[in-house]
Enzyme design. Structure first.
Site, PDB file in Angstrom:
ATOM      1  N   ARG A  80       0.831  -1.217   0.000  1.00  0.00           N
ATOM      2  CA  ARG A  80       0.000   0.000   0.000  1.00  0.00           C
ATOM      3  C   ARG A  80       0.861   1.262   0.000  1.00  0.00           C
ATOM      4  NH1 ARG A  80      -3.670  -0.016   4.843  1.00  0.00           N
ATOM      5  NH2 ARG A  80      -4.326   1.943   3.945  1.00  0.00           N
ATOM      6  N   HIS A 142      -4.951   9.138  11.723  1.00  0.00           N
ATOM      7  CA  HIS A 142      -4.574   7.726  11.734  1.00  0.00           C
ATOM      8  C   HIS A 142      -3.111   7.513  11.346  1.00  0.00           C
ATOM      9  CE1 HIS A 142      -9.093   6.424  11.350  1.00  0.00           C
ATOM     10  NE2 HIS A 142      -8.779   6.919  12.526  1.00  0.00           N
ATOM     11  N   SER A 212     -17.001   6.874   5.329  1.00  0.00           N
ATOM     12  CA  SER A 212     -18.217   6.120   5.618  1.00  0.00           C
ATOM     13  C   SER A 212     -18.766   6.498   6.993  1.00  0.00           C
ATOM     14  CB  SER A 212     -17.952   4.617   5.538  1.00  0.00           C
ATOM     15  OG  SER A 212     -16.908   4.269   6.419  1.00  0.00           O
TER      16      SER A 212
HETATM   17  P1  OAD Z   1     -14.232   3.794   3.936  1.00  0.00           P
HETATM   18  O1  OAD Z   1     -13.616   2.849   2.940  1.00  0.00           O
HETATM   19  O2  OAD Z   1     -14.965   3.235   5.099  1.00  0.00           O
HETATM   20  O3  OAD Z   1     -15.288   4.747   3.214  1.00  0.00           O
HETATM   21  C1  OAD Z   1     -14.998   5.436   2.037  1.00  0.00           C
HETATM   22  C2  OAD Z   1     -16.199   6.310   1.716  1.00  0.00           C
HETATM   23  O4  OAD Z   1     -15.874   7.060   0.567  1.00  0.00           O
HETATM   24  C3  OAD Z   1     -17.497   5.545   1.395  1.00  0.00           C
HETATM   25  O5  OAD Z   1     -18.570   6.152   2.100  1.00  0.00           O
HETATM   26  C4  OAD Z   1     -17.657   5.721  -0.112  1.00  0.00           C
HETATM   27  O6  OAD Z   1     -19.023   5.811  -0.500  1.00  0.00           O
HETATM   28  C5  OAD Z   1     -16.964   7.049  -0.329  1.00  0.00           C
HETATM   29  N1  OAD Z   1     -16.391   7.255  -1.664  1.00  0.00           N
HETATM   30  C6  OAD Z   1     -15.782   6.356  -2.475  1.00  0.00           C
HETATM   31  N2  OAD Z   1     -15.324   6.945  -3.599  1.00  0.00           N
HETATM   32  C7  OAD Z   1     -15.646   8.259  -3.506  1.00  0.00           C
HETATM   33  C8  OAD Z   1     -15.433   9.393  -4.347  1.00  0.00           C
HETATM   34  N3  OAD Z   1     -14.795   9.310  -5.512  1.00  0.00           N
HETATM   35  N4  OAD Z   1     -15.891  10.596  -3.913  1.00  0.00           N
HETATM   36  C9  OAD Z   1     -16.560  10.708  -2.724  1.00  0.00           C
HETATM   37  N5  OAD Z   1     -16.778   9.670  -1.899  1.00  0.00           N
HETATM   38  C10 OAD Z   1     -16.339   8.461  -2.272  1.00  0.00           C
HETATM   39  O7  OAD Z   1     -13.072   4.755   4.389  1.00  0.00           O
HETATM   40  P2  OAD Z   1     -12.966   5.727   5.644  1.00  0.00           P
HETATM   41  O8  OAD Z   1     -14.289   6.295   6.015  1.00  0.00           O
HETATM   42  O9  OAD Z   1     -11.838   6.630   5.370  1.00  0.00           O
HETATM   43  O10 OAD Z   1      -9.053   3.233   9.933  1.00  0.00           O
HETATM   44  O11 OAD Z   1     -12.529   4.735   6.769  1.00  0.00           O
HETATM   45  C11 OAD Z   1     -12.213   5.298   8.008  1.00  0.00           C
HETATM   46  C12 OAD Z   1     -11.229   4.466   8.683  1.00  0.00           C
HETATM   47  O12 OAD Z   1     -11.717   3.159   8.738  1.00  0.00           O
HETATM   48  C13 OAD Z   1      -9.897   4.312   7.968  1.00  0.00           C
HETATM   49  O13 OAD Z   1      -9.030   5.366   8.256  1.00  0.00           O
HETATM   50  C14 OAD Z   1      -9.408   3.037   8.541  1.00  0.00           C
HETATM   51  C15 OAD Z   1     -10.687   2.248   8.420  1.00  0.00           C
HETATM   52  O14 OAD Z   1     -10.929   1.254   9.228  1.00  0.00           O
HETATM   53  C16 OAD Z   1      -7.984   2.621  10.438  1.00  0.00           C
HETATM   54  O15 OAD Z   1      -7.223   1.957   9.766  1.00  0.00           O
HETATM   55  C17 OAD Z   1      -7.806   2.832  11.918  1.00  0.00           C
END
Ligand code: OAD
Length: 266
Positions: A80, A142, A212
Site C-alpha cells: 500500500r 490515523h 463512511s
Molecule cells: P471507507 O472505505 O470506510 O469509506 C470510504 C467512503 O468514501 C465511502 O462512504 C464511499 O461511499 C466514499 N467514496 C468512495 N469513492 C468516492 C469518491 N470518488 N468521492 C466521494 N466519496 C467516495 O473509508 P474511511 O471512512 O476513510 O481506519 O474509513 C475510516 C477508517 O476506517 C480508515 O481510516 C481506517 C478504516 O478502518 C484505520 O485503519 C484505523
C-alpha cells in the site's frame, strides 16, 4: 437534512454550501478514503485485489495481527505504501488546498479583526496526498503509511519509493519496523486528537468528505460541530449514516463536487 436554506438565500444545495464556506472564518474538513479513490487508491472497505483477495483489511490492521504474523502485515502495508507514493493527488485534493488558501486569506471582521481565517484539515487517510496537493494545516488522525517506526526506540524512518526487499523489515538497531499508522485497538496520537478537538469546538462550517462515517472518534466530530452550531456539509458518492443529519448532503465524486463548490464560492 437539518435545514434547507442559508440565511435567507434559497439556492441549490451546492450553492448554499458554497455560500456557507464563503462566509465562514473557521472551517474544519474531515476526509476519508473516498477522496483518494480517484487517485486510484482503494478505499478501506473495498474488496482487496490480486494476491490480497483472501485477506480482510480489518484483520490485518491490528497489533495482534502484526504480533502473530509481522511478515504478512508488513508486506501488505509496504504494498500500500508503494501504491500511495506512486499515486497523484486529484482534483478533490487540489480543491481543498485552494479552499484552505481562500479561508486563511480571509480578513478579520469589518472592524479590522486580527488575522485571517482558520482552516483545519483532519484526515483519516495515511497516504499524504493532501500535503502533496498543497494543503498545509493537516492533522493525520490515523498516522501515515509513508513513515515507519522502530518498535523499540520509536525512531521514524521514511523508506524510499521502491518496495522493501526484506519482510518483516528491521530498523538499524535490529528491532522490527512497523508502519506509523494507527491500528484498530490503538490510541490515536494525542497531539492529533487535541488539535482536532480544538478546531472542531470552534468551527463555523464542518465539511465531511469521502468517509463512511463509521470509525470513531473521527465519526463523532461532525455531531460535536453541529451541537456547537456549525453548519455541516457532506460530500460522498453514496449516502452514509450522517447524510440525514447534515445541512447539505452533496452526492457525487469528490473530484467533481469539490472543484465546483470552490468555483461557486465568492
Ligand atoms: P471507507 O472505505 O470506510 O469509506 C470510504 C467512503 O468514501 C465511502 O462512504 C464511499 O461511499 C466514499 N467514496 C468512495 N469513492 C468516492 C469518491 N470518488 N468521492 C466521494 N466519496 C467516495 O473509508 P474511511 O471512512 O476513510 O481506519 O474509513 C475510516 C477508517 O476506517 C480508515 O481510516 C481506517 C478504516 O478502518 C484505520 O485503519 C484505523
Amino acid at each position: 437534512m437539518r435545514s434547507g436554506s442559508y440565511a435567507g438565500f434559497m439556492g441549490s444545495p451546492i450553492e448554499e454550501a458554497a455560500l456557507a464556506l464563503s462566509r465562514a472564518r473557521r472551517v474544519v474538513v474531515l476526509t476519508g478514503a473516498g477522496i483518494s479513490a480517484e487517485s486510484g487508491l482503494r478505499t478501506f472497505r473495498d474488496t482487496m485485489e490480486g494476491l490480497w483477495k483472501s485477506f480482510d483489511p480489518q484483520k490485518l490492521a491490528t497489533p495482534e495481527a502484526f504480533a502473530a504474523d509481522p511478515e504478512t502485515v508488513t508486506r501488505w502495508y509496504d504494498h500500500r505504501r508503494v501504491g500511495c507514493l506512486a499515486a497523484e493527488p486529484n482534483a478533490g485534493h487540489a480543491a481543498l488546498a485552494e479552499l484552505e488558501r481562500r479561508v486563511t486569506r480571509r480578513s478579520g471582521d469589518a472592524g479590522g479583526g486580527a488575522g485571517g481565517g482558520r482552516f483545519t484539515l483532519l484526515t483519516q487517510n495515511v497516504d499524504r496526498l493532501h500535503q502533496r496537493a498543497g494543503s498545509v494545516n493537516v492533522v493525520e488522525l490515523h498516522g501515515s503509511i509513508i513513515e515507519w517506526r522502530c518498535t523499540k526506540t520509536g525512531e521514524k524512518i521514511t523508506p524510499g519509493p521502491e518496495a522493501m526487499t526484506e519482510f518483516p523489515p528491521r530498523s538499524p538497531c535490529g528491532a522490527l519496523l512497523r508502519p506509523d499508522v494507527v491500528w484498530f485497538g490503538e490510541m490515536l496520537p494525542e497531539r492529533a486528537v487535541h488539535a482536532a478537538q480544538e478546531a472542531v469546538g470552534s468551527c463555523e462550517v464542518f465539511l465531511s468528505i469521502g468517509t463512511s462515517a463509521q470509525v470513531y472518534p473521527a465519526a463523532g466530530f461532525i455531531h460535536q460541530a453541529a451541537r456547537n452550531g456549525a453548519k455541516t456539509i457532506e460530500v460522498n458518492k453514496d449516502p452514509t449514516p450522517i447524510s440525514r443529519m447534515v445541512d447539505w448532503a452533496l452526492h457525487g465524486r469528490a473530484g467533481d463536487v469539490l472543484p465546483e463548490v470552490v468555483r461557486l464560492m465568492n
